[in-house]
Design a protein around this motif. Sequence first.
Motif, PDB file in Angstrom:
ATOM      1  N   TYR A   1       0.818  -1.208  -0.038  1.00  0.00           N
ATOM      2  CA  TYR A   1      -0.023  -0.095  -0.058  1.00  0.00           C
ATOM      3  C   TYR A   1       0.888   1.061   0.104  1.00  0.00           C
ATOM      4  N   VAL A   2       0.524   2.002  -0.982  1.00  0.00           N
ATOM      5  CA  VAL A   2       1.702   2.898  -1.034  1.00  0.00           C
ATOM      6  C   VAL A   2       0.889   4.622  -1.590  1.00  0.00           C
ATOM      7  N   SER A   3       1.430   5.503  -0.891  1.00  0.00           N
ATOM      8  CA  SER A   3       0.945   6.705  -0.939  1.00  0.00           C
ATOM      9  C   SER A   3       2.049   7.915  -0.500  1.00  0.00           C
ATOM     10  N   ASP A   4       1.745   8.984  -1.044  1.00  0.00           N
ATOM     11  CA  ASP A   4       2.479  10.358  -0.859  1.00  0.00           C
ATOM     12  C   ASP A   4       1.833  10.899   0.465  1.00  0.00           C
ATOM     13  N   GLY A   5       0.728  10.272   1.060  1.00  0.00           N
ATOM     14  CA  GLY A   5       0.114  10.651   2.199  1.00  0.00           C
ATOM     15  C   GLY A   5       0.175   9.547   3.186  1.00  0.00           C
ATOM     16  N   THR A   6      -0.653   9.563   4.179  1.00  0.00           N
ATOM     17  CA  THR A   6      -0.858   8.509   5.115  1.00  0.00           C
ATOM     18  C   THR A   6      -0.879   7.196   4.883  1.00  0.00           C
ATOM     19  N   ALA A   7      -1.627   6.968   3.474  1.00  0.00           N
ATOM     20  CA  ALA A   7      -1.671   5.699   2.828  1.00  0.00           C
ATOM     21  C   ALA A   7      -3.130   5.007   3.354  1.00  0.00           C
ATOM     22  N   ILE A   8      -3.752   5.583   4.466  1.00  0.00           N
ATOM     23  CA  ILE A   8      -4.832   4.974   5.040  1.00  0.00           C
ATOM     24  C   ILE A   8      -5.765   4.744   4.127  1.00  0.00           C
TER      25      ILE A   8
END
Lengths: 277, 277
Positions: free
Chosen positions: B12-19
Amino acid sequence: MQNVSQSRDVFYVSDGTAITCETIGHVVLGQFSLRANEKTFPFIESEDKLAELIKQISVSYEQSGVEPLVFFSIVIPEIREQLLTATAHFYDVLEGVVQQVKSDLKMEPAPKLQRSHSVAKDSDKYFDRIAAIEYTLAHDDGVSLRDIEQADIILLGVSRSGKTPTSLYMAMQFGLRVVNYPFIDDDLRALKLLPQFEIHRHKLFGLTIDAQRLTEIRENRLSGSDYASTQQCMTELASVEALFRREAIPYINTSSLSVEEISTRILERAGLKRRLF
Amino acid sequence: MQNVSQSRDVFYVSDGTAITCETIGHVVLGQFSLRANEKTFPFIESEDKLAELIKQISVSYEQSGVEPLVFFSIVIPEIREQLLTATAHFYDVLEGVVQQVKSDLKMEPAPKLQRSHSVAKDSDKYFDRIAAIEYTLAHDDGVSLRDIEQADIILLGVSRSGKTPTSLYMAMQFGLRVVNYPFIDDDLRALKLLPQFEIHRHKLFGLTIDAQRLTEIRENRLSGSDYASTQQCMTELASVEALFRREAIPYINTSSLSVEEISTRILERAGLKRRLF
């Protein structure tokens, strides 16, 4: 957010809790310059509830003259089919991704009602989550350091730096056991760590905050008090940050971060694994 | 869940929290017969972190011989582009829905970093959420009935029926101020509502639970005690349910429901509006 060009009725619809629909729809709409009148319809699993919902979608369309936006996730085929007959723009929040996974893995999906957050699915995991919440509650704000060896992480910071909401979020969302401990006046003068924390050093994590923001938050609570004065806030923060640095305790500034962001950053820096519920 | 046909690494990948990525990916994977080794990479906003992630994706592919699944949401174009060069199956969890909304509304999306749960976005709303958490904590388990008129809802139930986790979830997720009050032995014998609740009748909501499940939960806490005995659980539950019926207090059975489901069902039946953060 100055040029809001239009307003729309938005429906979040599911035969489950609709929490996932809300989350996705809300984030997606955040990318558009739109004033959204959001309404949520969970547990649409009977003809009656569906009929009532379809009526409300119609009313929205008639009154506003534009199609409302419907973010949905419906497992029951008949309910889904009927819903789609209403006059609206429909967004199946999961279907696109499900179809891609299906195609990549060459496996058939088996949609299930209330498939997320289900108790039955994994009872032990669920008990762990509840236990984490209880542990964290029992160790809020320094009330107790009993069973501290069971803690996944120990948050330190001055009053109103965000410890309590962060702790509870980490317990609820990630199943972590969190102790949080406030620095109060005496600690601040003495400026050293409790001896109980020594053998748990690797679990310590500090929260700090800008003095101006802290003043604002404390003013909101005890207006005009010494406790809320800029001077007091600055003194406390300087002492605590000096302690964090001296003791090599990792810390973050919570001033412009949400509870979600604070929690995720802590997990990341502390190398803690998230658990998913 | 008997025929687990394969196991996959899931990122699970994000430039934010990835929630949001986690939520969507986890729900989607719940529809497939797959054992997922899930790992989350939040705040992928620098070349360094991206390089490390891409390395881990490569290692996964080399070791398992199959493409890992990457559920992602990346706003920064260069990061996104580079990520997609790795060998994996990629799922942009929001893009499909964003494109549909864009087409329907004929508006351009403006993706923003940390666009969800942002403090800056709406500071008042954020303070309200924190205030709801604090109010709910201060009114947990009958500790205080002060300022009860500010409550959005008052939960009643025997010990271990799910009041505390439900209250905290409702505060955290929906910004509601929740009082929860346990029935203890004296109340059970007297079997009537506190006079303080009379003028707040419309806010009362009951939780009940199957005797067998309650025994199991209490045994988990105080094994072999009277408190955990089936007899005691049955007596308490019978008294409390009789009270709910007599006083026309709506109630639900929490036995097979998650905290999310209990909270959502209460909101729905009590007609409370959700707030989104």
